[in-house]
Scaffold this active site. Structure first.
Site, mmCIF file in Angstrom:
data_model
loop_
_atom_site.group_PDB
_atom_site.id
_atom_site.type_symbol
_atom_site.label_atom_id
_atom_site.label_comp_id
_atom_site.label_asym_id
_atom_site.label_seq_id
_atom_site.Cartn_x
_atom_site.Cartn_y
_atom_site.Cartn_z
ATOM 1 N N GLU A 1 3.662 -9.674 -4.194
ATOM 2 C CA GLU A 1 3.914 -11.092 -3.997
ATOM 3 C C GLU A 1 2.650 -11.818 -4.438
ATOM 4 O O GLU A 1 1.551 -11.449 -4.013
ATOM 5 C CB GLU A 1 4.193 -11.416 -2.523
ATOM 6 C CG GLU A 1 4.492 -12.899 -2.345
ATOM 7 C CD GLU A 1 4.612 -13.365 -0.893
ATOM 8 O OE1 GLU A 1 4.194 -12.626 0.015
ATOM 9 O OE2 GLU A 1 5.137 -14.482 -0.685
ATOM 10 N N ARG B 1 0.595 3.535 3.311
ATOM 11 C CA ARG B 1 -0.385 2.725 2.606
ATOM 12 C C ARG B 1 -1.787 3.287 2.822
ATOM 13 O O ARG B 1 -2.052 4.042 3.747
ATOM 14 C CB ARG B 1 -0.310 1.282 3.073
ATOM 15 C CG ARG B 1 -0.663 1.095 4.532
ATOM 16 C CD ARG B 1 -1.114 -0.317 4.875
ATOM 17 N NE ARG B 1 -0.865 -1.279 3.828
ATOM 18 C CZ ARG B 1 0.061 -2.235 3.884
ATOM 19 N NH1 ARG B 1 0.837 -2.325 4.937
ATOM 20 N NH2 ARG B 1 0.203 -3.089 2.915
ATOM 21 N N LYS C 1 -3.874 -8.728 3.434
ATOM 22 C CA LYS C 1 -4.093 -9.936 2.635
ATOM 23 C C LYS C 1 -4.412 -11.115 3.535
ATOM 24 O O LYS C 1 -5.239 -11.949 3.213
ATOM 25 C CB LYS C 1 -2.829 -10.255 1.832
ATOM 26 C CG LYS C 1 -2.750 -9.565 0.486
ATOM 27 C CD LYS C 1 -1.646 -10.217 -0.334
ATOM 28 C CE LYS C 1 -1.081 -9.256 -1.359
ATOM 29 N NZ LYS C 1 0.155 -9.781 -1.980
#
Length: 573
Positions: A46, A272, A282
Site C-alpha cells: 500500500e 514477517r 509503518k
RNA sequence: UGUCCCGUGGUGUAAUUGGCAACACGUCUGACUCUGGAUCAGAAGUCUCCAGGUUCGAGUCCUGGCGGGACAACCA
C-alpha cells in the site's frame, strides 16, 4: 573431473537444497499441473509509507520465486484507501524495488486500475443476493458484530430486497450519500467463529480524492474485496502475504468463489521479518518521522530500504540477508548482527581501503626531517589484488586516533603508550617518547615520538615485530570531513513488544547518532562522491552521505564497524 | 470462554516426508596476520514445549495438555 565426480557433485548439491514450505507448495502445484505450469507472484504494497527491511524479505521472496520458476512477478500498489496514500510513496517504493535489483518490466499495476471491474463484481454479488446495503452506523455495526467468543447478530437491513440494494449502491456511487450513511456488506454468516466472515464490509463511501483516480469515485472497495479479485485479474498463481491475513483466507476464497474470475489464485501466508532493537511497523516509523525523532524516512538509523541505502548497505547484502533468514510460519525476531554480518561480508570483498582518523591526536616524529614528505604505497584491497595500490603521503606531523593511545594502558592493550612501540600502518615503527598535556586541563594534546628509519614497510628490512599496528594521516596533507557514527535506534531488544506495555518511544537510544566534525582523511579520498563506499582501516565501512554532503564538506556515514575484538575485550572489564 | 496458525541450540532455518537432529549467524579457543579486519583450524551449545499412544523405530503420525501469535477498522 570424472563423470562420476560430476554426478556426485550434482546429486550432492540437489540433496543440499532444502526448500521452504512455499517452494514445496509450488512444487506440488506444478506437479499436479495447476495453473498450466505457470508461477506468477506479486508484490502488493500500500503506498502509505516507505518500504522497510521486512518488505525487502517479501520482495526478494516474490521476485525470487518468479525468477527461480521462470515465472513473473508484478508490482501492484494496493491503493484502495485514498486518505492514507500518496504518490510520494509510490515513487519511493518503485525506487526501492528497483534499487534492490528487481524488475517488474511492464507489469506496474494498481488496485485502482480495477475499480470499474471491482464495482461490477460488487453489483454481481448484490444481484446474487449475497450482498446488502447496511444503513447502520459504525457503532451499531460494531455492537452487532459480537466478539471472538460470542456470535454476532444480523443487521436489520440484511434482508433488503435485491432491487433496493442495487438502487442504494448505485446512489452511493453517484455521491448521493454522506460518508458512513450506508455501506455494502457481503452476506455470509454473522455467527461464524471467524470474525472476517461476519458480513464483512466490502465497499464504503469516502468523499476523498484519490492519487490516481482523482474525483471519479466516492466509494472505494475494502482490502478484502479488492485483493483476491486483483490477484485473479492479474492471473496471479500464488498470492503470498504475511501471517496476519491467515484468517482472511476463507474470505479471500469466498469472494472468488462467488464471481466469474479469470483465474484461481492461492493465498499463502508466511511470518514477517522482525529484527531486534528495531521497530518494523509503518505506523510507528511514521511516528518517528513526524515526531522528528529521526531525520526522515531515509535517516540512516531507520530500518527502511532508503535508510539502509543511505547508511551504506548494498542491495546485494540485503538480498543475501533476506535469503539467509528463511521463510516459515513461526514468529521470529532475527538478530540485527545477522544484517550487519551481511554488509561486512559483501563490503570486505569489494571496499576500497583508506586511512581516516576520526578523533585526531597530534603526533610528531621528532627525529624525522622537517621538510621531508615520503610517498608510501598502500594496498587498496587485500581481498582483491586487481584493485591495486595507491600512494599515501607521510611526514613529520601526523594525526593518530585518540583511542589508539592510552597513558596508562590495561593488559592486552596493544597500541601506543608511553615508552611503547607500535607500527604505523604501511609506514615505520615508532616509539612514544613523551606525552604533551594541556597545562590547564591536563588533557593529552600531543605525542612526541621517534621513528626507526630501518623499519619502513616493504623494504625487507622491517623484520622487527611489534604487537600493534595503527592507522594515521599526515597532518599537512589531510582533508577534513564530518563523520556520523550510528548506533542502534532503540535500547530495548523488542521496543514494540515491551512486556510492561511501555511506549516504544521510551526506548529511543539518545546516543544513536554521534557527529564528529573534525575528522582527518588521507588525500586519496578527496574525490569521493555521494554514495561512494570505502573501508576506513580498522574502523569500519563508511559511505558518503547523500543528504548533507556539499561541495565544501564531505560527510560520511558509518555503515557498520569492523568486527572488533578489542571492543569486546575492553567491554568485559 | 470461540476459530485459525505456530512451538527444534542464544537467534534463525533444515532434517531426503517414519531411520543416529544439521547448516548459518552469534559465542569461545587456537593458528596466521603490517587492519585486534579477513582467512584457516577447532570447541561448546539442541536429546526437538509437556504427557500419553501407534511403531522395530517418532522432531515428523494420533490424543490430550501447556505456551506464543492472529482475529472484535467503514485500515491494509
Amino acid at each position: 573431473m570424472s563423470e562420476k565426480e560430476l554426478n556426485n557433485g550434482a546429486s550432492m548439491e540437489e540433496e543440499k537444497i532444502s526448500k521452504d514450505f512455499i517452494r514445496q507448495i509450488i512444487d506440488e502445484d506444478l506437479k499436479e499441473g495447476k495453473n498450466d505450469g505457470r508461477v506468477h507472484t506479486r508484490f502488493p504494497p500500500e503506498p502509505n509509507g516507505y518500504l522497510h527491511i521486512g518488505h525487502a524479505k517479501s520482495i526478494c521472496l516474490n521476485f525470487g520465486l518468479a525468477k527461480e520458476y521462470g515465472g513473473k512477478c508484478n508490482l501492484r500498489f494496493d491503493d484502495t484507501n485514498p486518505v492514507k496514500e500518496d504518490v510520494e510513496y509510490v515513487d519511493s517504493i518503485k525506487e526501492d524495488v528497483r534499487w534492490l535489483g528487481f524488475d517488474w518490466e511492464d507489469r506496474e499495476f494498481y488496485a485502482s486500475d480495477y475499480f470499474d471491474k471491482l464495482y461490477e463484481y460488487a453489483e454481481d454479488l448484490i444481484k446474487q443476493g449475497k450482498a446488502f446495503i447496511d444503513s447502520c452506523s459504525a457503532e451499531e455495526m460494531k455492537e452487532h458484530r459480537g466478539t471472538p467468543t460470542q456470535p454476532g447478530t444480523e443487521s436489520p437491513y440484511r434482508n433488503r430486497p435485491v432491487e433496493e440494494n442495487l438502487d442504494l449502491f448505485r446512489r452511493m456511487k453517484a455521491g448521493e450519500f454522506k460518508e458512513g450513511e450506508h455501506i455494502l456488506r457481503a452476506k455470509i454468516d454473522m455467527s461464524s467463529p471467524n470474525m472476517n466472515l461476519r458480513d464483512p464490509a466490502i465497499y464504503r463511501i469516502k468523499h476523498a480524492s484519490h492519487h490516481r483516480t482523482g474525483e471519479k469515485w466516492c466509494i472505494y472497495p475494502m482490502y478484502d474485496w479488492a485483493h483476491g479479485q486483483s490477484d485473479a485479474l492479474e492471473m496471479i498463481t500464488h498470492s503470498i502475504c504475511t501471517l496476519e491475513f491467515e484468517n482472511h483466507r476463507p474470505l479471500y476464497d469466498w469472494c472468488l468463489e462467488q464471481l466469474n474470475v479469470p483465474s484461481n489464485p492461492r493465498q499463502i501466508e508466511f511470518a514477517r521479518l522482525n529484527l531486534n532493537y528495531t521497530i518494523m511497523s509503518k505506523r510507528k516509523l511514521l511516528e518517528l518521522v513526524q515526531g522528528k525523532y529521526v531525520d526522515g524516512w531515509d535517516d540512516p538509523r531507520m530500518p527502511t530500504i532508503s535508510g539502509l541505502r543511505r547508511r551504506g548497505y548494498t542491495p546485494e547484502s540485503i538480498r543475501n540477508f533476506s535469503e539467509g533468514v528463511g521463510v516459515a510460519k513461526r514468529n521470529n525476531i532475527i538478530d540485527i548482527a545477522k544484517l550487519e554480518w551481511a554488509v561486512r561480508e559483501d563490503m570486505n570483498k569489494r571496499a576500497q581501503r583508506a586511512m581516516a582518523v576520526l578523533k585526531p591526536l597530534k603526533l610528531t616524529l621528532t627525529n624525522y626531517p622537517e621538510d621531508l614528505v615520503e610517498e608510501i604505497e598502500a594496498v587498496n584491497n587485500p581481498e582483491d589484488e586487481s584493485m591495486g595500490t595507491r600512494m599515501v603521503p607521510f611526514s613529520r606531523n601526523l594525526f593518530i586516533e585518540r583511542d589508539d593511545f592510552m597513558e596508562d594502558p590495561p593488559r592486552k592493550f596493544f597500541r601506543l603508550a608511553p615508552g611503547r612501540e607500535v607500527r604505523l600502518r604501511y609506514g615505520y615503527i615508532i616509539k612514544c617518547e613523551e606525552v604533551v598535556k594541556d597545562p590547564g586541563t591536563g588533557e593529552v594534546i600531543e605525542l612526541l615520538c621517534t621513528y626507526d628509519p630501518e623499519t619502513r614497510s616493504g623494504t625487507g628490512t622491517s623484520t622487527r615485530k611489534v604487537k600493534g599496528t595503527i592507522h594515521w594521516v599526515s597532518a599537512g596533507h589531510a582533508i577534513n570531513a564530518e563523520v556520523r557514527l550510528y548506533d542502534r535506534l532503540f535500547n530495548h531488544e523488542n521496543p514494540a513488544g515491551d512486556k510492561e506495555g511501555r511506549d516504544f518511544k521510551e526506548f529511543i537510544n539518545p546516543d544513536s547518532l554521534e557527529i564528529l566534525e573534525n575528522c582527518k582523511l588521507e588525500p586519496y579520498l578527496k574525490d569521493m562522491k555521494t554514495g561512494d563506499k570505502c573501508q576506513f582501516e580498522r574502523l569500519g565501512y563508511f559511505c558518503v552521505d547523500t543528504k548533507y554532503t556539499t561541495k565544501e564538506k564531505l560527510v560520511f556515514n558509518r555503515t557498520v564497524t569492523l568486527r572488533d575484538t578489542w571492543a569486546k575485550i575492553s567491554k568485559q572489564k
